[in-house]
Design a protein around this motif. Structure first.
Motif, short mmCIF file in Angstrom:
data_model
loop_
_atom_site.label_atom_id
_atom_site.label_comp_id
_atom_site.label_asym_id
_atom_site.label_seq_id
_atom_site.Cartn_x
_atom_site.Cartn_y
_atom_site.Cartn_z
N ARG A 66 50.82 45.32 158.31
CA ARG A 66 50.21 43.82 157.87
C ARG A 66 49.11 44.06 157.44
O ARG A 66 48.33 43.11 157.20
CB ARG A 66 49.19 43.26 159.24
N GLY A 67 49.03 45.12 156.55
CA GLY A 67 48.04 45.80 155.88
C GLY A 67 47.19 46.78 156.21
O GLY A 67 45.77 47.32 155.39
N ARG A 68 47.42 47.14 157.37
CA ARG A 68 45.33 48.17 158.56
C ARG A 68 46.43 48.77 157.51
O ARG A 68 47.64 49.73 157.89
CB ARG A 68 45.02 48.05 159.35
N LYS A 69 44.91 50.01 157.62
CA LYS A 69 45.16 51.40 158.12
C LYS A 69 45.19 52.36 159.10
O LYS A 69 43.53 51.78 159.69
CB LYS A 69 44.36 52.10 156.66
N VAL A 70 46.21 52.26 160.19
CA VAL A 70 46.32 52.90 160.92
C VAL A 70 46.39 54.45 161.95
O VAL A 70 46.80 55.13 161.36
CB VAL A 70 47.04 52.63 161.86
N VAL A 71 45.44 54.64 162.72
CA VAL A 71 46.25 55.51 163.44
C VAL A 71 46.12 55.92 164.43
O VAL A 71 45.30 55.24 164.99
CB VAL A 71 45.54 57.20 163.07
N ASN A 167 35.78 57.89 159.69
CA ASN A 167 35.94 56.34 158.93
C ASN A 167 37.08 56.76 158.05
O ASN A 167 37.18 56.08 156.67
CB ASN A 167 34.22 56.20 158.15
N GLU A 168 37.97 57.25 158.74
CA GLU A 168 39.08 57.09 157.31
C GLU A 168 40.51 56.06 157.53
O GLU A 168 40.91 55.90 156.66
CB GLU A 168 40.18 58.43 157.51
N TRP A 169 40.53 55.41 158.74
CA TRP A 169 41.26 54.42 159.22
C TRP A 169 40.15 53.35 159.50
O TRP A 169 39.24 53.29 159.48
CB TRP A 169 42.05 55.02 160.14
N ASP A 170 41.01 51.88 158.83
CA ASP A 170 40.15 51.25 159.99
C ASP A 170 40.35 50.36 160.72
O ASP A 170 40.28 49.40 161.54
CB ASP A 170 40.20 49.96 159.07
N LEU A 171 41.61 51.07 161.57
CA LEU A 171 41.71 50.77 163.02
C LEU A 171 42.39 52.20 163.68
O LEU A 171 42.90 53.06 163.47
CB LEU A 171 43.03 49.88 163.34
#
Length: 459
Positions: A66-71, A167-171
């Motif tokens: 859905r567009g997020r950068k996730v780890v 701060n590399e991932w937004d979720l």
């Protein structure tokens, strides 16, 4: 804490008796949670064996597509997350997951906590080269970093803080440790702080802090009784290893407490959301209720409850009682002739009626007169017991009755939780016939999480 049924909860026996439904819990909108750019951390927690790892991975796949950068950070030693995401292995470094599809899709990374390596990284980052080497080579440190009670939970908190600071991932989605109590994850920073502030540690630190001859005099005289006693219990070398470790770590203790406090506050921040994961079983939901209350007491934001492995039936209108009654009616017809090895209807006199065309029927005298058995006829094979349509139907009705009893029991358990915590949003995930082992399976779970697709007949 024992959950008690309040007014409106389903009552009755496990036979599937219909009862007045309890007030419905609010629905958890998982997609809205994942799409909220202000939400930066999602923590999946709950007791062991309820599907936290699968839930965390499925949420990660759905959020990335859905567009997020996730780890996704897992602490599960079974390594099922790596297998389901098509990665050979996970370690302490986030790895890119291939195969994330969809227009405008983001990225998905996954990692598995290496407890000792995380501890080593902290030492290397906060001590100079010589002191760091002394700590890393210390036998007591090696034992502490590999298996000290609470170390895994504390290092999970440390790793979460490190990931957020980059701060590399937004979720960031966290799969909490599979500990006996789901609360260990929250308690770890305080437990480590208590250990570092404990009287035993302070006593061991005292000689190093005094320094010089005074310190040596204190060590040799003031601690002689303690070291003598502990030396007998633990071994003199072990005690010296502990004292050396404490002396080397002295300057780092404050940093541990500071980072633990910072991570704890991060979990209380509005950008964090907790998802309690449970199955519709009494013990799992009792633990979930306890965790919900603990989160409220600690002022930590709860997004809702994920109820995994919910059962249902596409024939829910046929109750367990009616199914059992129908099965008994079929049994009463008297449809079996077990000694004959086949099914047939009995005449009133008890004899079994068979079809004239049945090849297994006894031959007529005329037929016997003209038929001779071959000289070396093979021995007949044992016949499998024949099953009539009526028997098969009765068996299926009983299976359905058992299914409806499970559905009724799960419904009552959910209703008890809802009666205690009517404010908690809930989404249900139907029980699957097998394990999830690839991205397609995780997508299917993610869809169920987002749509709240309880199985047919579950409500």
């Amino acid at each position: 804490m024992t959950a008690s049924t309040k007014t409106g909860a389903v009552k009755g026996s496990d036979t599937g008796t219909a009862a007045a439904p309890a007030p419905a819990a609010p629905a958890l909108d998982a997609d809205a949670l994942l799409d909220d750019q202000d939400i930066r951390i999602v923590v999946c927690c709950g007791s062991g064996g309820v599907g936290k790892t699968t839930t965390a991975a499925a949420l990660g796949v759905r959020a990335a597509e859905r567009g997020r950068k996730v780890v996704v950070l897992t602490i599960d030693p079974a390594r099922r997350l790596a297998q389901s995401m098509g990665i050979d292995s996970l370690d302490n470094i986030p790895r890119r997951v291939p195969g994330i599809d969809g227009e405008g899709a983001g990225e998905l990374h996954a990692m598995m906590l290496d407890m000792k390596r995380t501890f080593d990284e902290i030492v290397e980052a906060h001590a100079d080269g010589e002191r760091a080497r002394a700590i890393l080579e210390n036998p007591f440190y090696q034992s502490l970093s590999a298996g000290f009670a609470g170390t895994q939970e504390y290092m999970a908190m440390e790793k979460l803080g490190q990931l957020r600071a980059r701060n590399e991932w937004d979720l960031i989605i966290v799969d909490t440790p599979p500990s006996r109590s789901a609360l260990d994850f929250l308690d770890a920073p305080k437990r480590l702080g208590s250990f570092l502030d404990g009287k035993f540690i302070k006593l061991l630190m005292a000689p190093a802090k005094m320094g010089g001859r005074a310190g040596m005099k204190f060590l040799n005289v003031g601690m002689s009784m303690m070291t003598g006693t502990l030396g007998k219990l633990l071994g003199g070398q072990f005690l010296r290893d502990v004292q050396t470790f404490v002396a080397a770590m002295d300057t780092m203790f404050g940093g541990f407490r500071t980072r633990a406090d910072a991570t704890y506050k991060l979990l209380q921040a509005p950008g964090t959301a907790f998802l309690v994961v449970a199955t519709p079983e009494r013990d799992a939901l009792r633990e979930a209720a306890y965790f919900v209350e603990r989160l409220a007491a600690e002022e930590m934001p709860l997004a809702g409850l994920v109820l995994n492995r919910v059962h249902g039936s596409d024939a829910a209108r046929l109750s367990a009682e009616r199914a059992l009654a129908a099965a008994e009616n079929l049994d009463d017809i008297g449809i079996v002739d077990q000694t004959a090895g086949k099914a047939g209807l009995r005449d009133p006199d008890g004899s079994t009626v068979t079809s004239p065309e049945d090849p297994e029927s006894p031959p007529s005298p005329a037929r016997s007169a003209h038929t001779e058995a071959p000289e070396h006829a093979p021995e007949p094979e044992p016949e499998a017991e024949a099953v009539s349509v009526e028997q098969l139907t009765a068996g299926l009705l009983r299976l359905h009755a058992e299914r409806m009893q499970v559905v009724a029991r799960e419904q009552r358990t959910r209703d008890r939780f809802t009666a205690l915590h009517p404010e908690v949003a809930v989404t249900e995930v139907a029980a699957l016939p097998g394990d999830v082992h690839d991205l397609a399976g995780l997508r299917a779970i993610g869809h169920r999480l987002a749509t709240g697709s309880a199985p047919a007949g579950a409500a």
